[in-house]
Scaffold this motif. Structure first.
Motif, PDB file in Angstrom:
ATOM      1  N   ASP A   1       0.807  -1.234   0.000  1.00 50.95           N
ATOM      2  CA  ASP A   1       0.000   0.000   0.000  1.00 50.95           C
ATOM      3  C   ASP A   1       0.834   1.276   0.000  1.00 50.95           C
ATOM      4  O   ASP A   1       0.266   2.366  -0.039  1.00 50.95           O
ATOM      5  CB  ASP A   1      -0.913   0.013   1.232  1.00 50.95           C
ATOM      6  CG  ASP A   1      -1.979  -1.068   1.181  1.00 50.95           C
ATOM      7  OD1 ASP A   1      -2.521  -1.311   0.082  1.00 50.95           O
ATOM      8  OD2 ASP A   1      -2.245  -1.683   2.230  1.00 50.95           O
TER       9      ASP A   1
ATOM     10  N   THR B   1      -0.165  -6.255   0.706  1.00 50.90           N
ATOM     11  CA  THR B   1      -1.374  -5.491   0.963  1.00 50.90           C
ATOM     12  C   THR B   1      -2.543  -6.448   1.139  1.00 50.90           C
ATOM     13  O   THR B   1      -2.588  -7.519   0.517  1.00 50.90           O
ATOM     14  CB  THR B   1      -1.691  -4.516  -0.175  1.00 50.90           C
ATOM     15  OG1 THR B   1      -2.927  -3.834   0.109  1.00 50.90           O
ATOM     16  CG2 THR B   1      -1.833  -5.225  -1.515  1.00 50.90           C
ATOM     17  N   ASP B   2      -3.477  -6.075   1.979  1.00 59.37           N
ATOM     18  CA  ASP B   2      -4.722  -6.819   2.108  1.00 59.37           C
ATOM     19  C   ASP B   2      -5.814  -6.226   1.234  1.00 59.37           C
ATOM     20  O   ASP B   2      -6.957  -6.688   1.264  1.00 59.37           O
ATOM     21  CB  ASP B   2      -5.189  -6.820   3.570  1.00 59.37           C
ATOM     22  CG  ASP B   2      -4.279  -7.656   4.451  1.00 59.37           C
ATOM     23  OD1 ASP B   2      -3.763  -8.689   3.973  1.00 59.37           O
ATOM     24  OD2 ASP B   2      -4.073  -7.271   5.622  1.00 59.37           O
ATOM     25  N   ARG B   3      -5.457  -5.220   0.428  1.00 60.36           N
ATOM     26  CA  ARG B   3      -6.441  -4.533  -0.417  1.00 60.36           C
ATOM     27  C   ARG B   3      -5.965  -4.432  -1.864  1.00 60.36           C
ATOM     28  O   ARG B   3      -5.885  -3.327  -2.421  1.00 60.36           O
ATOM     29  CB  ARG B   3      -6.718  -3.135   0.148  1.00 60.36           C
ATOM     30  CG  ARG B   3      -7.330  -3.144   1.543  1.00 60.36           C
ATOM     31  CD  ARG B   3      -7.524  -1.746   2.091  1.00 60.36           C
ATOM     32  NE  ARG B   3      -6.241  -1.079   2.281  1.00 60.36           N
ATOM     33  CZ  ARG B   3      -5.456  -1.234   3.349  1.00 60.36           C
ATOM     34  NH1 ARG B   3      -5.830  -2.051   4.321  1.00 60.36           N
ATOM     35  NH2 ARG B   3      -4.316  -0.600   3.451  1.00 60.36           N
TER      36      ARG B   3
END
Length: 290
Positions: free
Chosen positions: A103, A125-127
């Motif tokens: 991110d 990143t988790d997104r």
């Protein structure tokens, strides 16, 4: 007993005795050899001319990348250093790969494939954007090795699991993956957040490496001697440093390898490389991050 029979008997007896003495002597020498301390095991080494995908051939000097980001030939790959441990790798069919996608440091476009590692949040990143076609996390929640083997258009991506240290000082098995990208005519390896030297099984799984992205911080990943040992075992002709936090940290590592590597500093963050343009002598190429 006739004399000629006695003579033959005596000759046979002498021959048998000589053979027995020879066998005893041989056994003694063999026993002495076994009693000696065994030789130190050889360090793991990359097998010559072995690559599960592509193998480099002749290696003349690097050709500069086009500032116009021209179309790539079928045997070329474009590598752009975005920053920290993130590179943008582009194939001849314009498949775009981003390494250690996170991110904080991202390429200016959405990639087709992203790889991640879990050591710190600057490596994952988790997104990830939903448009990304393949999101390859370098670890599994069940602790098993990842073992990716993904093909997309003209790109093939493999992963080789390694361990990392956890925050308590222990070992997290298979917490990092070395990703190998077979693109154009090259095998390109990204070491991720590597914490230890490589064993022979891992080297065999990685195969021949033409270009390697190397973390050179000397502390968060590995000490300088350990990372140099990794480089010596991989035998890649072209290395690109990453994961350093200051010019001083970078120069400390480069000073350590100057005797065995040429050092080239680039003015632009991108370079186009192919099988025919790899350096004839091992080289570290420093690309400025964006």
């Amino acid at each position: 007993m006739p004399g000629h029979v006695v003579d033959r008997f005596r000759a046979a007896f002498i021959a048998s005795a000589c053979l027995a003495l020879a066998l005893v002597a041989g056994a003694f020498v063999a026993g002495q050899a076994l009693a000696q301390s065994p030789a130190a095991p050889a360090k793991p080494q990359m097998k010559e001319d072995f690559c599960p995908g592509l193998v480099a051939g002749k290696r003349p000097p690097i050709t500069p990348a086009s500032l116009r980001m021209a179309a790539l030939a079928a045997d070329q790959v474009r590598i752009t250093y975005i920053g920290h441990s993130t590179f943008l790798i582009e194939s001849p069919k314009l498949v775009r790969i981003a390494t250690d996608y996170n991110d904080y440091v991202r390429p200016p476009l959405v990639p087709d494939i992203v790889t991640m590692n879990r050591a710190h949040t600057t490596h994952y990143t988790d997104r990830p954007e939903p448009e990304i076609k393949h999101v390859l996390r370098g670890w599994r929640e069940d602790g098993k090795p990842t073992g990716y083997d993904v093909s997309y258009q003209d790109v093939h991506v493999r992963s080789v699991a390694t361990n990392i240290r956890d925050w308590g000082g222990g070992t997290m098995r298979h917490g990092n993956s070395i990703f190998v990208f077979e693109v154009g005519s090259l095998c390109v390896a990204h070491l991720g957040h590597l914490h230890h030297t490589l064993n022979q099984q891992q080297l065999d799984q990685i195969g021949r490496v033409d270009v390697v992205m190397v973390p050179v911080d000397g502390s968060w990943t590995m000490d300088l001697d350990g990372m140099v040992e990794v480089l010596q075992s991989l035998k890649a002709p072209l290395a690109i440093p990453m994961h350093y936090f200051s010019t001083g940290t970078l120069n400390r590592f480069l000073d350590r390898v100057r005797d065995n590597y040429e050092i080239e500093y680039r003015d632009t963050p991108s370079v186009v490389v192919s099988r025919s343009t790899l350096p004839s002598k091992p080289k570290f190429m420093v690309l400025p991050g964006r």
